[in-house]
Write a protein that holds these residues in place. Structure first.
Motif, PDB file in Angstrom:
ATOM      1  N   LEU A 161      32.248 -28.595 -21.834  1.00 31.97           N
ATOM      2  CA  LEU A 161      31.080 -27.658 -22.562  1.00 31.97           C
ATOM      3  C   LEU A 161      31.305 -26.238 -22.067  1.00 31.97           C
ATOM      4  O   LEU A 161      31.090 -25.792 -20.871  1.00 31.97           O
ATOM      5  CB  LEU A 161      29.825 -28.122 -22.157  1.00 31.97           C
ATOM      6  N   ILE A 162      31.738 -25.294 -22.879  1.00 29.40           N
ATOM      7  CA  ILE A 162      32.101 -24.023 -22.412  1.00 29.40           C
ATOM      8  C   ILE A 162      31.452 -22.934 -23.261  1.00 29.40           C
ATOM      9  O   ILE A 162      31.154 -23.004 -24.488  1.00 29.40           O
ATOM     10  CB  ILE A 162      33.661 -23.724 -22.835  1.00 29.40           C
ATOM     11  N   GLY A 163      30.861 -21.943 -22.608  1.00 25.24           N
ATOM     12  CA  GLY A 163      30.038 -21.036 -23.172  1.00 25.24           C
ATOM     13  C   GLY A 163      30.879 -19.763 -23.716  1.00 25.24           C
ATOM     14  O   GLY A 163      31.776 -19.297 -23.043  1.00 25.24           O
ATOM     15  N   ALA A 164      30.660 -19.656 -25.138  1.00 24.55           N
ATOM     16  CA  ALA A 164      31.785 -18.581 -25.419  1.00 24.55           C
ATOM     17  C   ALA A 164      31.247 -17.068 -25.511  1.00 24.55           C
ATOM     18  O   ALA A 164      32.037 -15.978 -25.597  1.00 24.55           O
ATOM     19  CB  ALA A 164      32.166 -18.731 -27.016  1.00 24.55           C
ATOM     20  N   GLY A 165      30.073 -17.013 -25.038  1.00 21.31           N
ATOM     21  CA  GLY A 165      29.371 -15.504 -24.934  1.00 21.31           C
ATOM     22  C   GLY A 165      28.771 -15.261 -26.119  1.00 21.31           C
ATOM     23  O   GLY A 165      28.834 -16.085 -27.069  1.00 21.31           O
ATOM     24  N   PRO A 166      28.380 -14.028 -26.269  1.00 18.48           N
ATOM     25  CA  PRO A 166      27.671 -13.575 -27.567  1.00 18.48           C
ATOM     26  C   PRO A 166      28.535 -13.464 -28.737  1.00 18.48           C
ATOM     27  O   PRO A 166      28.020 -13.310 -29.926  1.00 18.48           O
ATOM     28  CB  PRO A 166      27.357 -12.308 -26.949  1.00 18.48           C
ATOM     29  N   GLY A 167      29.983 -13.504 -28.633  1.00 21.07           N
ATOM     30  CA  GLY A 167      30.705 -13.358 -29.824  1.00 21.07           C
ATOM     31  C   GLY A 167      31.891 -12.490 -29.341  1.00 21.07           C
ATOM     32  O   GLY A 167      33.164 -13.071 -29.840  1.00 21.07           O
ATOM     33  N   ALA A 168      32.213 -11.540 -28.717  1.00 20.07           N
ATOM     34  CA  ALA A 168      33.207 -10.660 -28.576  1.00 20.07           C
ATOM     35  C   ALA A 168      34.481 -11.555 -27.591  1.00 20.07           C
ATOM     36  O   ALA A 168      33.740 -12.154 -26.549  1.00 20.07           O
ATOM     37  CB  ALA A 168      33.143  -9.525 -27.655  1.00 20.07           C
ATOM     38  N   ALA A 169      35.630 -11.714 -28.137  1.00 21.65           N
ATOM     39  CA  ALA A 169      36.620 -12.620 -27.262  1.00 21.65           C
ATOM     40  C   ALA A 169      36.635 -12.302 -25.726  1.00 21.65           C
ATOM     41  O   ALA A 169      37.045 -13.104 -24.806  1.00 21.65           O
ATOM     42  CB  ALA A 169      37.889 -12.394 -28.052  1.00 21.65           C
ATOM     43  N   LEU A 173      21.733 -22.962 -22.507  1.00 21.83           N
ATOM     44  CA  LEU A 173      20.414 -22.446 -23.094  1.00 21.83           C
ATOM     45  C   LEU A 173      20.326 -22.305 -24.516  1.00 21.83           C
ATOM     46  O   LEU A 173      21.129 -21.810 -25.209  1.00 21.83           O
ATOM     47  CB  LEU A 173      20.315 -20.749 -22.415  1.00 21.83           C
ATOM     48  N   PHE A 174      19.425 -23.063 -25.218  1.00 17.56           N
ATOM     49  CA  PHE A 174      19.387 -23.185 -26.577  1.00 17.56           C
ATOM     50  C   PHE A 174      20.557 -23.761 -27.233  1.00 17.56           C
ATOM     51  O   PHE A 174      20.641 -23.430 -28.312  1.00 17.56           O
ATOM     52  CB  PHE A 174      18.863 -21.973 -27.202  1.00 17.56           C
ATOM     53  N   GLY A 175      21.460 -24.409 -26.394  1.00 19.93           N
ATOM     54  CA  GLY A 175      22.686 -25.019 -26.957  1.00 19.93           C
ATOM     55  C   GLY A 175      22.568 -26.307 -27.226  1.00 19.93           C
ATOM     56  O   GLY A 175      23.610 -26.938 -27.449  1.00 19.93           O
TER      57      GLY A 175
END
Length: 242
Positions: free
Chosen positions: A10-18, A95-97
């Protein structure tokens, strides 16, 4: 003997920017056999795993329970077929995921997993608009909350007791939150910053008051985060003397 299951990350991509994904997250993406990704994951992020089979598992409002059950089934099916399975989530998985449902599903059949954190949108948004969530003498506590619910759940209308409030998924609920805050005695002039599409090329932000927010959002076409509190008040800029 071949193992019955691959491993799930399970990986967090962050807010959007690669380029805001962690180094570890990017490395695992480059090694993935299959990637199950959320609706808010950007094409630039998916470009980090050209070798992988990509499966969109984006949930839609009003269908979250059914969609989540299907995602759980897909995760298990992919772990039976592939050695390295990535579940790529926007922001941080924890978090909210809805990570709890997915971890329970994996544990129920004995699938090994690991979790790679990501930058949650509240921190990315604060950095983008250059407004710290905490300020000495002004704000020493932060609440991250959402009013979004799954079908059949009762909305939680309580206002967290913190100096800075950050509402996730605030597109439809932020106006109602502001109205409840005003009714609870919060100042109509309380500073608010609304940020849409955080860290993306089409990012937009606007500063307004709690009273203005109670009358409606000025933007709501993309993912919206709302930050409220005295910490959001514009700083008095000091002139630099040579």
């Amino acid at each position: 003997m071949t193992a019955p299951f691959g491993k799930v990350y399970l990986i967090g991509a962050g807010p959007g920017a690669a380029d805001l994904i962690t180094v570890r997250g990017a490395r695992l993406l480059s090694q993935a056999d299959v990637v199950l990704y959320d609706a808010l994951v950007t094409p630039d992020m998916l470009a980090l795993c050209p070798q992988a089979v990509k499966i969109s598992v984006g949930k839609r409002s009003g269908q979250r329970s059914a969609a989540q059950e299907h995602i759980n089934e897909q995760l298990i099916a992919c772990a039976r077929q592939y050695a390295v399975v990535v579940r790529l989530k926007g922001g941080d998985p924890m978090l909210f995921g809805r990570a709890d449902e997915e971890l329970n599903a994996l544990e129920s059949v004995g699938i090994a997993y690991d979790i790679v954190p990501g930058i949650t949108t509240a921190l990315a948004a604060a950095a983008s608009v250059k407004q710290p969530l905490t300020k000495r003498g002004i704000a020493r506590s932060v609440a991250l909350f959402t009013s979004s619910t799954a079908p059949g759940e009762t909305a939680d209308t309580r206002i967290p007791e913190c100096d800075t409030l950050v509402q996730y998924m605030g597109g439809r609920e932020a106006m109602l939150t502001a109205q409840r805050m005003l009714a609870a005695g919060f100042s109509p002039t309380l500073p608010v910053i609304v940020i849409e599409n955080c860290s993306r090329e089409d990012e937009r932000s606007v500063s307004l008051s709690l009273q203005q927010l109670s009358q409606g959002l000025p933007m709501s076409t993309g993912p919206v985060l709302v930050m409220m509190g005295e910490a959001m008040r514009p700083r008095q800029r000091k002139e630099m003397h040579q």
